[in-house]
Each structure stands twice: as structure tokens, then as C-alpha cells.
Design a protein around this motif. Structure first.
Motif, PDB file in Angstrom:
ATOM      1  N   ALA A 221       0.878  -1.130   0.037  1.00 45.03           N
ATOM      2  CA  ALA A 221       0.107  -0.099  -0.068  1.00 45.03           C
ATOM      3  C   ALA A 221       0.868   1.140  -0.173  1.00 45.03           C
ATOM      4  CB  ALA A 221      -1.085   0.003   1.129  1.00 45.03           C
ATOM      5  N   LYS A 222       2.214   1.209  -0.254  1.00 47.13           N
ATOM      6  CA  LYS A 222       2.909   2.212  -0.199  1.00 47.13           C
ATOM      7  C   LYS A 222       3.522   2.649  -1.654  1.00 47.13           C
ATOM      8  CE  LYS A 222       6.862   4.250   2.257  1.00 47.13           C
ATOM      9  NZ  LYS A 222       6.303   5.634   2.409  1.00 47.13           N
ATOM     10  N   ALA A 223       3.653   3.721  -1.957  1.00 43.03           N
ATOM     11  CA  ALA A 223       4.265   4.342  -3.226  1.00 43.03           C
ATOM     12  C   ALA A 223       5.584   4.637  -3.201  1.00 43.03           C
ATOM     13  CB  ALA A 223       3.335   5.423  -3.863  1.00 43.03           C
TER      14      ALA A 223
ATOM     15  N   ASP B 206       4.594  15.659  -6.361  1.00 43.73           N
ATOM     16  CA  ASP B 206       3.118  15.701  -6.749  1.00 43.73           C
ATOM     17  C   ASP B 206       2.483  14.477  -7.169  1.00 43.73           C
ATOM     18  OD1 ASP B 206       0.672  17.475  -7.286  1.00 43.73           O
ATOM     19  OD2 ASP B 206       1.162  16.603  -9.252  1.00 43.73           O
ATOM     20  N   ALA B 207       3.361  13.819  -7.770  1.00 45.30           N
ATOM     21  CA  ALA B 207       2.920  12.359  -8.422  1.00 45.30           C
ATOM     22  C   ALA B 207       2.859  11.316  -7.147  1.00 45.30           C
ATOM     23  CB  ALA B 207       4.048  11.993  -9.397  1.00 45.30           C
ATOM     24  N   GLN B 208       3.723  11.410  -6.239  1.00 45.73           N
ATOM     25  CA  GLN B 208       3.545  10.512  -4.960  1.00 45.73           C
ATOM     26  C   GLN B 208       2.335  10.842  -4.389  1.00 45.73           C
ATOM     27  OE1 GLN B 208       5.650   8.230  -3.953  1.00 45.73           O
ATOM     28  NE2 GLN B 208       5.145   7.932  -2.009  1.00 45.73           N
ATOM     29  N   ASP B 209       2.267  12.049  -4.145  1.00 46.57           N
ATOM     30  CA  ASP B 209       0.816  12.264  -3.438  1.00 46.57           C
ATOM     31  C   ASP B 209      -0.388  11.849  -4.150  1.00 46.57           C
ATOM     32  OD1 ASP B 209      -0.609  14.006  -1.309  1.00 46.57           O
ATOM     33  OD2 ASP B 209      -1.426  15.056  -2.988  1.00 46.57           O
ATOM     34  N   LYS B 210      -0.515  11.917  -5.504  1.00 49.56           N
ATOM     35  CA  LYS B 210      -1.774  11.267  -6.126  1.00 49.56           C
ATOM     36  C   LYS B 210      -1.819   9.932  -6.076  1.00 49.56           C
ATOM     37  CE  LYS B 210      -2.275  15.140  -9.810  1.00 49.56           C
ATOM     38  NZ  LYS B 210      -1.642  15.889  -8.894  1.00 49.56           N
ATOM     39  N   VAL B 211      -0.650   9.123  -6.330  1.00 51.50           N
ATOM     40  CA  VAL B 211      -0.685   7.647  -6.111  1.00 51.50           C
ATOM     41  C   VAL B 211      -0.843   7.324  -4.640  1.00 51.50           C
ATOM     42  CG1 VAL B 211       0.790   5.697  -6.544  1.00 51.50           C
ATOM     43  CG2 VAL B 211       0.871   7.533  -8.123  1.00 51.50           C
ATOM     44  N   THR B 212      -0.523   7.817  -3.667  1.00 54.28           N
ATOM     45  CA  THR B 212      -0.795   7.613  -2.489  1.00 54.28           C
ATOM     46  C   THR B 212      -2.115   7.668  -1.989  1.00 54.28           C
ATOM     47  OG1 THR B 212       1.515   8.228  -1.493  1.00 54.28           O
ATOM     48  CG2 THR B 212      -0.296   8.131   0.070  1.00 54.28           C
ATOM     49  N   LYS B 213      -2.913   8.884  -2.652  1.00 55.78           N
ATOM     50  CA  LYS B 213      -4.353   8.752  -2.289  1.00 55.78           C
ATOM     51  C   LYS B 213      -5.002   7.844  -2.971  1.00 55.78           C
ATOM     52  CE  LYS B 213      -4.330  13.892  -1.751  1.00 55.78           C
ATOM     53  NZ  LYS B 213      -4.661  15.170  -2.210  1.00 55.78           N
ATOM     54  N   SER B 214      -4.713   7.361  -4.450  1.00 52.80           N
ATOM     55  CA  SER B 214      -5.279   6.287  -5.105  1.00 52.80           C
ATOM     56  C   SER B 214      -5.094   4.936  -4.395  1.00 52.80           C
ATOM     57  CB  SER B 214      -4.717   5.948  -6.511  1.00 52.80           C
ATOM     58  OG  SER B 214      -4.991   6.980  -7.245  1.00 52.80           O
ATOM     59  N   LEU B 215      -4.093   4.521  -3.746  1.00 51.12           N
ATOM     60  CA  LEU B 215      -3.496   3.555  -3.215  1.00 51.12           C
ATOM     61  C   LEU B 215      -4.542   3.459  -1.749  1.00 51.12           C
ATOM     62  CD1 LEU B 215       0.166   3.075  -3.329  1.00 51.12           C
ATOM     63  CD2 LEU B 215      -1.321   1.574  -3.992  1.00 51.12           C
ATOM     64  N   ALA B 216      -4.521   4.587  -0.999  1.00 47.32           N
ATOM     65  CA  ALA B 216      -5.438   4.641   0.129  1.00 47.32           C
ATOM     66  C   ALA B 216      -6.856   4.251   0.071  1.00 47.32           C
ATOM     67  CB  ALA B 216      -5.607   6.067   0.829  1.00 47.32           C
ATOM     68  N   GLN B 217      -7.249   4.407  -1.073  1.00 51.85           N
ATOM     69  CA  GLN B 217      -8.716   4.055  -1.558  1.00 51.85           C
ATOM     70  C   GLN B 217      -8.966   2.686  -2.183  1.00 51.85           C
ATOM     71  OE1 GLN B 217     -11.129   7.479  -3.316  1.00 51.85           O
ATOM     72  NE2 GLN B 217      -9.275   8.681  -3.359  1.00 51.85           N
ATOM     73  N   ALA B 218      -7.849   2.240  -2.803  1.00 54.82           N
ATOM     74  CA  ALA B 218      -7.843   0.881  -3.438  1.00 54.82           C
ATOM     75  C   ALA B 218      -6.569   0.307  -3.488  1.00 54.82           C
ATOM     76  CB  ALA B 218      -8.694   1.168  -4.939  1.00 54.82           C
ATOM     77  N   PRO B 219      -6.104  -0.415  -2.532  1.00 56.08           N
ATOM     78  CA  PRO B 219      -4.906  -1.053  -2.482  1.00 56.08           C
ATOM     79  C   PRO B 219      -4.810  -2.243  -3.102  1.00 56.08           C
ATOM     80  CG  PRO B 219      -5.652  -1.023  -0.296  1.00 56.08           C
ATOM     81  CD  PRO B 219      -6.691  -0.303  -1.011  1.00 56.08           C
ATOM     82  N   GLN B 220      -4.664  -2.266  -4.696  1.00 56.87           N
ATOM     83  CA  GLN B 220      -4.919  -3.319  -5.449  1.00 56.87           C
ATOM     84  C   GLN B 220      -3.465  -3.819  -5.826  1.00 56.87           C
ATOM     85  OE1 GLN B 220      -7.401  -5.320  -5.993  1.00 56.87           O
ATOM     86  NE2 GLN B 220      -9.022  -3.977  -5.250  1.00 56.87           N
ATOM     87  N   SER B 221      -2.640  -4.144  -4.781  1.00 57.08           N
ATOM     88  CA  SER B 221      -1.053  -4.473  -5.458  1.00 57.08           C
ATOM     89  C   SER B 221      -0.735  -5.655  -5.201  1.00 57.08           C
ATOM     90  CB  SER B 221      -0.327  -3.587  -4.461  1.00 57.08           C
ATOM     91  OG  SER B 221      -0.282  -2.295  -4.266  1.00 57.08           O
ATOM     92  N   LYS B 222       0.575  -5.831  -6.049  1.00 56.00           N
ATOM     93  CA  LYS B 222       0.987  -7.310  -5.931  1.00 56.00           C
ATOM     94  C   LYS B 222       2.474  -7.227  -5.510  1.00 56.00           C
ATOM     95  CE  LYS B 222       2.125 -10.965  -9.459  1.00 56.00           C
ATOM     96  NZ  LYS B 222       2.045 -11.061 -11.003  1.00 56.00           N
TER      97      LYS B 222
END
Length: 454
Positions: free
Chosen positions: A232-234, A438-454
Motif C-alpha cells: 500500500a506504499k508508493a 506531486d505524483a507521489q501524493d496522487k498515487v498515495t491517495k489512489s492506494l489509500a482508496q484501493a490498494p490493489q497491489s502485487k
């Protein structure tokens, strides 16, 4: 892997798309058997614009549509997107509304984003049977069809491992035999091959392309050991990513191995420079270049090679580095779960992955076949493709995360926003860090809502 630019936040679509998953599978069954009668029906197919061969794409799509109409009676309508923003928006709006194209032709790096919406058919054994069975495909091409073997939405359609092309005549004239296997070594060769007085440069780089720039950054940082997204981390603002941008921009500003005009080049322009003999090395290309090069001034004087797997600044792979020669690159076909014509959609997917179409894809566009039988025929008849096939075996997937679409858009945006500075001769570390934050912030927000990671 094909369309990589623009801004969109996928998280809202992920949440709403998951809600749609349980109620959007109406329409005809996707597990039927026998011939599909498509008379009076229309299927819509979303795909990207082929900027290198636009006319050929139009001809190919017309022929495919006509043939499929003869086969099933159905009409095929094509929709096109030119950028990553187009693709992200199409995925989002279709997932939220439960309406849109029946079949999506997605670059492999967008498959995780599509999967996260829950708006596409998760393929079961019956679905795979409709497209000829999972065993029909080269195993490596299934590597980013879904987060696991049992949860897949992507049917392989095209394979495009990234390699470099090099001018064998220019190499020979410079006393060089083959490209180096480290980036430092390749850059040193490029310096030796650069002669501005003759208008010849060591490399052709496409800084203004809508697809390629982030791939250099991904390659360098991955080789340095950065996963970009883990759990869940960028990790977009990591020092390895800053270093990757400095190396990428430095090809122009510090090493001076690429034409200053390359600040405004897209992929077709970089390819044209190499094809005319004005560049000795064309990095980050694929077998898509073959049709152009075999009709160019360098016909018979070029070869492909695996790109270096040792990052800039190193003589060997760092201890935590990954020896990635390429992203796992190509296209997947995904059937929308909301489609009222899923049986017909799967019939179309089966048609596109037939050996006939796979062979035509290579002949017309240079895309490698994804089926075992078509790939075996090509491998035995085209020994010059051995480096491309080798690169395929050294390819690594981008993170399987619903936030990856935002990540690659953010990585590309750093280059897009840096073009004016690059044209002026340098891009500061401060600016790179600011854009990455700025990119880190956007991706972090996306992960917080939907942490679909592998």
C-alpha cells in the motif's frame, strides 16, 4: 503499455466499479458453445491510435471488421484513444456507468487499472475455452493478465518487448562490434558515435513522446532496486527515481549523445532519425520498427540487441537491483462485464488471437505473436528476432496495482513539465523532486482508496 499520458484519478472508478461487478453481468452468457450468431448486433472495440502506422491501422481494422461480419453477421465499430488520459477516462467512465465498449484493447500496464474497477470479466475455464484455451498462449504473455493465475481479465493479443536497434555500419566504422551491456558502456559508445558536424548522434531519444519517456525512468530505477509501488506504499519520490530522471535528461544535457532537436521528438521522429542513418542507436524500440527499417536507408545495416540491464553509474547490477531489460510489454484484450454481447465479444477476441491475425499483426506492424503455434513459426523463420525474444525473457511486469495508471501518468508528467527546461539546457534536481512529490501524493491517495497491489 501503449498509452501513457494525462491525468486521472482511478480510485473513484475502482470503488464504484467493484459495486458494479455483482450486477453488471447481464446479457448473453459468456460461457456458451458453438457458433455465435451476430446478425443485427454491433460490438464496439476500444483501442489506441497507432502513431507509427496510422493508415495501415485503418486498413487493418476495416479488413478485420469486414471479415468478422462475414463470419458472424455482426458489425464491428472501433473507438480510439490517443493518450493515457483517454484510456484512463474510458476505463473510468465505462466502469462507473456500466456502459461502453464491449472489448478493450489495453496496453499491459493498464490491465491492473482495469482489473481494479471490477468492470471486466474475470476469466473462468469456460471463458478461456471460448478463446481457444489458456494453453494456446505463450506462458510469458500471461504474466500481467491479472493478479494471479485464477484472477485474470486480460487475454494476450500482442507482445512487444523493448530492445535497442543499432546501426552495424556506424558501429563497424567506429571500431565497435556490438552494444555494451551496461548503460555507462552504451553511453560511452554513443559518445564515440556522435559527430554533430555530420549531423550524426549516438542515440535517438523521443523526449516529447506520449508513450516512451516513463519507461526509461522505470528501467533505470528498477535496475537500481525501486519497486515504485509495494503493498500500500508508493515510492515515486525515492532517490533512485530522481537519479533515473537525471540520467535520462543527461543523455541530452550532459552526455550530448542525442540531437538537441530530440526535445521535441515523438517516437516516429526518433525512428526516422535512426532509419535515415542520423543516429547510431535507437533505444526503447520494439519489433514494431521492423517494417519501417526494412524499407529505409539502413536496411541490411541494423540489428536488434537487448538493452543494458545495469543502470547508469554502475558497472554491475546493485545488490537489490532487478536486471530488467524491458517492461512486460504488449496488449491484452479485456471483455467488459457490462457488455450485452459477451459471447460475441469473446468470439471477436478468439478471432484476433487466431494464428492468421497474429501473423498479420507481425507482418504489418511488427507485433510478436502471443500464441504458441504462431510464435514458433516466427522464431524458426526469423533468426534476427532472437534478441527481441531474449528481451522478452528478461522482461518484468510493472506493479499490478489499480494505482499504477496514476503512477505512470505521473512519471510521464515529470518529463512533460520539464520540456521547457530541457530545451534550455538543464532540468534542476529541485524541479524533479517537486514534480515527483506531486505524483507521489496522487498515487498515495489512489492506494489509500484501493490498494490493489502485487
Amino acid at each position: 503499455m501503449r498509452m501513457k499520458r494525462g491525468f486521472a484519478v482511478i480510485a473513484g472508478a475502482v470503488v464504484l466499479g467493484v459495486a458494479l461487478q455483482g450486477c453488471s453481468s447481464g446479457g448473453d452468457s459468456s460461457s456458451g458453445a458453438g457458433a455465435v450468431d451476430g446478425k443485427g448486433k454491433t460490438i464496439t472495440v476500444y483501442t489506441g491510435v497507432n502513431t507509427t502506422y496510422p493508415q495501415l491501422q485503418r486498413e487493418f481494422e476495416k479488413q478485420v471488421g469486414d471479415d468478422f461480419t462475414k463470419q458472424t453477421g455482426a458489425t464491428v465499430v472501433w473507438q480510439h484513444g490517443a493518450t493515457a488520459n483517454d484510456t484512463l477516462t474510458k476505463i473510468q467512465t465505462s466502469a462507473v456507468s456500466g456502459q461502453g465498449p464491449d472489448v478493450f484493447d489495453l496496453g499491459t500496464t493498464f490491465t491492473p487499472t482495469a482489473y481494479a474497477t471490477g468492470a471486466f470479466v474475470t476469466l473462468d475455464d469456460a471463458d478461456w475455452k471460448l478463446v481457444g484455451g489458456k494453453d494456446k498462449f505463450v506462458p510469458a504473455t500471461l504474466g500481467i493478465s491479472g493478479p494471479s493465475d485464477s484472477k485474470q481479465i486480460g487475454v494476450p493479443y500482442q507482445s512487444r518487448p523493448f530492445v535497442l536497434a543499432y546501426n552495424t555500419k556506424l558501429f563497424q566504422d567506429a571500431g565497435l562490434t556490438q552494444p555494451a551491456d551496461t548503460w555507462d558502456g552504451l553511453i560511452a559508445q554513443a559518445k564515440k558515435l556522435t559527430d554533430p558536424s555530420k549531423g550524426v548522434y549516438g542515440m535517438a531519444i523521443d523526449y516529447k513522446d506520449a508513450l516512451d519517456p516513463w519507461k526509461y525512468v522505470w528501467t533505470f530505477a528498477t535496475q537500481l532496486g525501486n519497486p515504485f509501488i509495494k503493498g500500500a506504499k508508493a515510492h515515486l519520490d525515492d532517490a533512485t527515481v530522481v537519479s533515473a530522471y537525471e540520467s535520462y535528461f543527461g543523455l541530452l544535457t550532459d552526455d550530448h549523445v542525442t540531437d538537441p532537436a530530440s526535445v521535441g521528438w515523438t517516437a516516429p521522429q526518433a525512428l526516422a532519425a535512426f532509419a535515415s542513418g542520423k543516429a547510431a542507436i535507437l533505444p526503447m524500440t520494439t519489433s514494431n520498427a521492423t517494417p519501417t527499417l526494412d524499407k529505409s536507408a539502413v536496411k541490411g545495416d541494423y540489428k536488434y540487441a537487448v538493452m543494458p540491464t545495469v543502470p547508469p553509474g554502475h558497472s554491475s547490477l546493485p545488490s537489490k537491483g532487478v536486471g530488467a531489460a524491458s517492461i512486460l510489454s504488449g496488449d491484452n484484450l479485456a471483455v467488459a462485464d457490462f457488455s450485452p454481447n459477451k459471447s460475441l465479444a469473446f468470439e471477436f477476441v478468439n478471432y484476433l488471437t487466431s494464428d492468421k491475425i497474429q501473423a498479420e499483426q507481425y507482418q504489418d506492424f511488427g507485433n510478436l505473436p502471443v500464441t504458441k503455434s504462431a510464435a514458433a513459426k516466427l522464431e524458426s523463420n526469423a533468426p534476427a528476432l532472437a534478441p527481441v525474444l531474449a528481451a522478452g525473457k528478461k522482461s518484468y511486469s510493472t506493479p499490478f496495482s489499480g494505482a499504477w495508471g496514476d503512477a505512470q501518468v505521473g512519471l510521464l508528467n515529470v518529463v512533460t513539465q520539464s520540456i521547457p527546461d530541457l530545451a534550455d539546457g538543464s532540468v534542476s534536481e529541485t524541479k524533479i523532486k517537486s514534480l515527483l512529490a506531486d505524483a507521489q501524493d496522487k498515487v498515495t491517495k489512489s492506494l489509500a482508496q484501493a490498494p490493489q497491489s502485487k
